[in-house]
Design an enzyme around this catalytic site. Structure first.
Site, PDB file in Angstrom:
ATOM      1  N   PRO A 133       0.822  -1.219   0.000  1.00 16.74           N
ATOM      2  CA  PRO A 133       0.000   0.000   0.000  1.00 16.74           C
ATOM      3  C   PRO A 133       0.857   1.270   0.000  1.00 16.74           C
ATOM      4  CG  PRO A 133      -0.837  -1.583   1.597  1.00 16.74           C
ATOM      5  CD  PRO A 133       0.495  -2.080   1.160  1.00 16.74           C
ATOM      6  N   TYR A 134       1.886   1.276   0.839  1.00 13.96           N
ATOM      7  CA  TYR A 134       2.768   2.445   0.922  1.00 13.96           C
ATOM      8  C   TYR A 134       3.496   2.653  -0.403  1.00 13.96           C
ATOM      9  CZ  TYR A 134       6.465   5.542   2.658  1.00 13.96           C
ATOM     10  OH  TYR A 134       7.323   6.589   2.842  1.00 13.96           O
ATOM     11  N   SER A 135       4.094   1.580  -0.940  1.00 15.15           N
ATOM     12  CA  SER A 135       4.855   1.685  -2.185  1.00 15.15           C
ATOM     13  C   SER A 135       3.972   2.180  -3.323  1.00 15.15           C
ATOM     14  CB  SER A 135       5.467   0.326  -2.544  1.00 15.15           C
ATOM     15  OG  SER A 135       6.329  -0.128  -1.524  1.00 15.15           O
ATOM     16  N   SER A 137       1.141   3.841  -3.123  1.00 14.24           N
ATOM     17  CA  SER A 137       0.669   5.205  -2.899  1.00 14.24           C
ATOM     18  C   SER A 137       1.753   6.223  -3.218  1.00 14.24           C
ATOM     19  CB  SER A 137       0.177   5.380  -1.458  1.00 14.24           C
ATOM     20  OG  SER A 137       1.238   5.348  -0.528  1.00 14.24           O
ATOM     21  N   LYS A 138       2.996   5.902  -2.909  1.00 13.54           N
ATOM     22  CA  LYS A 138       4.084   6.834  -3.198  1.00 13.54           C
ATOM     23  C   LYS A 138       4.398   6.881  -4.691  1.00 13.54           C
ATOM     24  CE  LYS A 138       4.832   8.491   0.919  1.00 13.54           C
ATOM     25  NZ  LYS A 138       4.543   9.911   1.217  1.00 13.54           N
TER      26      LYS A 138
END
Length: 227
Positions: A133-135, A137-138
């Protein structure tokens, strides 16, 4: 442009946001911090579009926007990520960036000068395991900034994005130790970055010193960057 400039820094009460706010203040910029944390100049959830619009109306004209508010999200394989964890990560990291840009960019365009600095991550380029999710989103923040930079290219408003490797911040204190060890091992310098090092890059990107760069991705990674 003359006179004191005003900057809005989201996530301005800790980590990269706090370091950026302090560095911009050293440059003589009037800084307004947006954060959910106590002590912020304006307490707002950046994932709430209406709240961001309301805050922008109260703050008034802004010359510099630094989007540093973010969450790490779930640390687990993609197939185990709960839907609400995925959605919340995007709501803050991507939605927050979208909402603030939508709120503040029109005024910058009208005045013919502005600087937008979005904080992404090396994870948005390389993809960190157990951090989908973090990867993702960035990566979205990077692409959003590239598009925005092209849209604003002749307006006097520049939009650029920073992709740090892992930095010593409170946000990363909550990251799974195994994941943290893995992403630290990828840094050739063999150490974490420091918030003040990223803040120096923010300072430049928020100033008149940058003039022929927009929609660009600036790595600050201790040598980790692969492309």
């Amino acid at each position: 442009m003359t006179g004191t400039r005003t900057a809005v820094v989201t996530g301005g009460m800790s980590g990269l946001g706090a370091a950026a706010a302090a560095r911009l203040a050293e440059d003589g910029v009037k800084v307004v911090t947006l954060d959910l944390a106590a002590g912020a100049d304006v307490r707002v959830d950046v994932s709430d579009a209406a709240a961001v619009r309301d805050a922008a109306g109260r703050i008034g004209p802004v010359d510099i926007l630094v989007n540093s508010a973010g969450v790490v999200g779930p640390n687990m394989p993609l197939w185990k990520v709960p839907l609400d964890g995925w959605q919340h990560t995007f709501a803050v990291n991507v939605g927050g960036t979208f909402h603030t840009c939508k709120a503040f960019v029109p005024g910058m365009r009208e005045r013919g000068w502005g600087r937008i600095v979005n904080i992404a991550s090396m994870a948005g380029k390389d993809g960190n395991p157990n951090m989908s999710p973090y990867s993702a989103s960035k990566a979205a923040v990077i692409a959003l900034t590239k598009s925005l930079g092209k849209e604003l290219a002749t307006s006097g408003v520049l939009a650029n994005v920073i992709a740090p490797a892992v930095v010593e911040t409170p946000m990363n204190a909550n990251t799974d130790p195994a994941a943290l060890a893995h992403i630290t091992s990828l840094i050739p310098m063999g150490r974490l970055g420091r918030p003040e090092e990223v803040a120096e890059l923010v300072s430049w990107l928020a100033s008149d010193r940058v003039s022929f760069s927009t929609g660009a991705v600036y790595d600050i990674s201790g040598g980790r960057a692969t492309y």
